[in-house]
Design a protein around this motif. Sequence first.
Motif, PDB file in Angstrom:
ATOM      1  N   THR A  62       9.876  -4.060 -18.975  1.00  0.00           N
ATOM      2  CA  THR A  62       9.540  -4.057 -17.414  1.00  0.00           C
ATOM      3  C   THR A  62       8.136  -3.471 -17.303  1.00  0.00           C
ATOM      4  N   THR A  63       7.650  -3.874 -16.096  1.00  0.00           N
ATOM      5  CA  THR A  63       6.079  -3.508 -15.958  1.00  0.00           C
ATOM      6  C   THR A  63       6.133  -2.792 -14.629  1.00  0.00           C
ATOM      7  N   LEU A  64       4.926  -2.097 -14.322  1.00  0.00           N
ATOM      8  CA  LEU A  64       4.893  -1.212 -13.172  1.00  0.00           C
ATOM      9  C   LEU A  64       3.553  -1.416 -12.485  1.00  0.00           C
ATOM     10  N   GLU A  65       3.545  -2.102 -11.378  1.00  0.00           N
ATOM     11  CA  GLU A  65       2.576  -2.338 -10.420  1.00  0.00           C
ATOM     12  C   GLU A  65       2.562  -1.461  -9.324  1.00  0.00           C
ATOM     13  N   LEU A  66       1.721  -0.347  -9.288  1.00  0.00           N
ATOM     14  CA  LEU A  66       1.646   0.718  -8.303  1.00  0.00           C
ATOM     15  C   LEU A  66       1.191   0.079  -7.001  1.00  0.00           C
ATOM     16  N   PRO A  67       1.487   0.726  -5.785  1.00  0.00           N
ATOM     17  CA  PRO A  67       0.856   0.010  -4.727  1.00  0.00           C
ATOM     18  C   PRO A  67      -0.563   0.506  -4.668  1.00  0.00           C
ATOM     19  N   ALA A  68      -1.276  -0.297  -3.834  1.00  0.00           N
ATOM     20  CA  ALA A  68      -2.864   0.172  -3.816  1.00  0.00           C
ATOM     21  C   ALA A  68      -2.806   1.437  -3.169  1.00  0.00           C
ATOM     22  N   ASP A  69      -3.871   2.188  -3.480  1.00  0.00           N
ATOM     23  CA  ASP A  69      -4.067   3.418  -2.864  1.00  0.00           C
ATOM     24  C   ASP A  69      -5.332   3.412  -2.235  1.00  0.00           C
ATOM     25  N   GLU A  70      -5.639   2.990  -1.174  1.00  0.00           N
ATOM     26  CA  GLU A  70      -7.127   3.040  -0.693  1.00  0.00           C
ATOM     27  C   GLU A  70      -7.501   3.644   0.173  1.00  0.00           C
ATOM     28  N   GLU A  71      -6.971   4.856   0.335  1.00  0.00           N
ATOM     29  CA  GLU A  71      -7.160   6.031   1.369  1.00  0.00           C
ATOM     30  C   GLU A  71      -8.417   6.891   0.533  1.00  0.00           C
ATOM     31  N   MET A  72      -9.296   6.879   1.466  1.00  0.00           N
ATOM     32  CA  MET A  72     -10.694   7.727   0.993  1.00  0.00           C
ATOM     33  C   MET A  72     -10.974   9.024   1.935  1.00  0.00           C
ATOM     34  N   PHE A  73     -11.909   9.951   1.527  1.00  0.00           N
ATOM     35  CA  PHE A  73     -11.972  11.138   2.422  1.00  0.00           C
ATOM     36  C   PHE A  73     -12.831  10.602   3.609  1.00  0.00           C
ATOM     37  N   PRO A  74     -12.852  11.447   4.590  1.00  0.00           N
ATOM     38  CA  PRO A  74     -13.717  10.955   5.868  1.00  0.00           C
ATOM     39  C   PRO A  74     -15.187  10.657   5.534  1.00  0.00           C
ATOM     40  N   GLU A  75     -15.792   9.498   6.301  1.00  0.00           N
ATOM     41  CA  GLU A  75     -17.174   9.248   5.994  1.00  0.00           C
ATOM     42  C   GLU A  75     -17.957  10.372   6.189  1.00  0.00           C
ATOM     43  N   GLY A  76     -19.278  10.434   5.483  1.00  0.00           N
ATOM     44  CA  GLY A  76     -20.227  11.304   5.490  1.00  0.00           C
ATOM     45  C   GLY A  76     -20.504  12.313   4.189  1.00  0.00           C
ATOM     46  N   PRO A  77     -21.260  13.111   4.071  1.00  0.00           N
ATOM     47  CA  PRO A  77     -21.770  13.603   2.943  1.00  0.00           C
ATOM     48  C   PRO A  77     -20.607  14.518   2.226  1.00  0.00           C
ATOM     49  N   ALA A  78     -19.716  15.317   2.965  1.00  0.00           N
ATOM     50  CA  ALA A  78     -18.582  16.123   2.347  1.00  0.00           C
ATOM     51  C   ALA A  78     -17.702  15.061   1.864  1.00  0.00           C
ATOM     52  N   GLY A  79     -17.376  14.085   2.546  1.00  0.00           N
ATOM     53  CA  GLY A  79     -16.258  13.102   1.915  1.00  0.00           C
ATOM     54  C   GLY A  79     -16.862  12.416   0.797  1.00  0.00           C
ATOM     55  N   ASP A  80     -18.036  12.057   0.817  1.00  0.00           N
ATOM     56  CA  ASP A  80     -18.673  11.331  -0.390  1.00  0.00           C
ATOM     57  C   ASP A  80     -18.692  12.216  -1.784  1.00  0.00           C
ATOM     58  N   LEU A  81     -18.618  13.496  -1.366  1.00  0.00           N
ATOM     59  CA  LEU A  81     -18.677  14.525  -2.455  1.00  0.00           C
ATOM     60  C   LEU A  81     -17.108  14.979  -2.856  1.00  0.00           C
ATOM     61  N   LEU A  82     -16.170  14.583  -1.871  1.00  0.00           N
ATOM     62  CA  LEU A  82     -14.691  14.882  -2.311  1.00  0.00           C
ATOM     63  C   LEU A  82     -14.325  13.445  -3.102  1.00  0.00           C
ATOM     64  N   ASN A  83     -14.972  12.305  -2.589  1.00  0.00           N
ATOM     65  CA  ASN A  83     -14.773  11.203  -3.081  1.00  0.00           C
ATOM     66  C   ASN A  83     -14.796  11.014  -4.669  1.00  0.00           C
TER      67      ASN A  83
ATOM     68  N   THR B 169       0.813  -1.087   0.017  1.00  0.00           N
ATOM     69  CA  THR B 169      -0.159   0.072  -0.018  1.00  0.00           C
ATOM     70  C   THR B 169       0.983   1.310  -0.118  1.00  0.00           C
ATOM     71  N   ALA B 170       0.231   2.131  -0.651  1.00  0.00           N
ATOM     72  CA  ALA B 170       0.920   3.633  -0.953  1.00  0.00           C
ATOM     73  C   ALA B 170       0.666   4.284   0.729  1.00  0.00           C
ATOM     74  N   ASN B 171       0.003   3.889   1.528  1.00  0.00           N
ATOM     75  CA  ASN B 171      -0.346   4.509   2.695  1.00  0.00           C
ATOM     76  C   ASN B 171      -0.012   3.474   3.917  1.00  0.00           C
ATOM     77  N   PRO B 172       0.942   2.945   4.064  1.00  0.00           N
ATOM     78  CA  PRO B 172       1.397   1.951   5.139  1.00  0.00           C
ATOM     79  C   PRO B 172       1.071   2.526   6.616  1.00  0.00           C
TER      80      PRO B 172
END
Lengths: 417, 118
Positions: B37-58, A36-39
Amino acid sequence: MTHTVDRLDSLLASRLARRRLLGLAAAGGGLLATATANPAGAAPARLLLNGGPRLRPLSSAYPGKGEMIVQRARPPLLETPFEMFNEGVFTPNDRFYVRWHWGDIPAAVDTEAFRLGISGAVRQPLSLSLAELLKLPRMALAAVNQCAGNSRGLFEPRLGGAQWSHGAMGNALWEGVSLKSLLARAGVKAGALAVRFGGLDQPLTDADPYAKSLPLEMALTDDVMVAFAMNGEQLPLLNGFPLRLVVPGWYSTYWIKALNQIEVLDSEDRNFWTAKAYKIPTAPFAHVAPGTADFPSRPISTMVPRSFLTNVRDGASLPWQPALALSGIAFGGAAGVKAVELSSDGGRSWQPAALGPDEGRYGFRRFTHSVATPAPGTLTLLSRCTASDGAVQAMVPNWNPSGYQRGCVEPVQLVLA
Amino acid sequence: MRASCLPIAAALLMLGCTTAPVPPQRATGFAGPLRATTLELPADEEMFPEGPAGDLLNANCLACHSVSMVTTQPVLTGKQWQANVEKMRSVFKAPIDPADDAELVRALVALNADAGTR
């Protein structure tokens, strides 16, 4: 626009699906092994910036990279940890900073199928395979690659954009084929004005792909290169494999990664990235009064001299001793390093530092010096580089609304106790 | 100043700092060939905080870039965030509905209100 929205929607859908998956894994107490990019849990880096946020994750999860400061997970903005600059004047490939503009960066490069195209106002358009390029006469030189916005996070007042500390730079030995020789093979037509360079990366929207132009006279100078090697190895994909344009002395915005198109233009380049972006004030040091929005501007081009003490860190406390051995790196921008001087009295007096081996006028140069420290207390150190073309680091920081071309003397304050 | 004038500790420190780096061998050069060569980027699972504002930003931000593009910014004014939203739409062609601007800017200002202390 429709296909754009579709692409964005499908990307977002996959991200939301991933989040649900992660939520389920967490609920079930499962452990996800995906890199993960955010460990979570790893100690973050604390950057020397002019205010917060200062904390950034450190990650070794990026392909071809060791531990890097994650400024932005996607598209990746990875900063070189500053202590690397104390280890040598060449920055290792696996610690060299990374900066991509667009989200669609090449996930794979087929070295058999790849072609470098040279087109536009030329007599003989070319399409060169990598095998053909490797057979051409070569050149090699050391050169600093530095983001135009390196050190943006130290601007005052602060401004938006990638909040780099000083690690959006690196020095490598680049090896490749001279651009001038490639353009000569294609035959530049009379009336040509500029040469535009494009790479394999693509926007996720209908915006202009990332591309930059050099004025023709610059493109025809001896030191501009299409590089296939960096410090004796092929380039990491994140640094532009298989080919990267190397423009020694100029900011990295021109050093197109995954270079696959060279187009000779006989009219002004209207592409956003050359026509509108990466502009600086024409005023000395690219400086305008903070807050100024309207000013005469020009495309950013040559770098300015810089120097950094690398064996001491601003804000550090050290045990007192009667003399302090200092070491750092300097570069002259578009010219070599003529001299580096150090001051421990706020700039009233300066002593010349000893310079290390000259690895080439465009590269980093080591400097060393010992300052007398007669008593414990606070000590502020300054280093100042003079380039061989006469350019000298300014004593005061510059400001412009994009946060470009910082080059001032950077004070390092120490407590000797 | 001669190294012999310095105390031993300082002299050792100086030696450590002045060890010349070994330059890459220019004469040898890159032997090639270039390996695919190939590139597999690390997963980026971070989301904005839960709630209507976060949903809009997501919904409006994450298709093109990660949360960290926003959360690394210094404290910016509503006017500065509005300029950023407009740049994303007009220059970078992000499909952001202008009707969402006011809510987006409010969400961005609130999200980064504590940026100076992080």
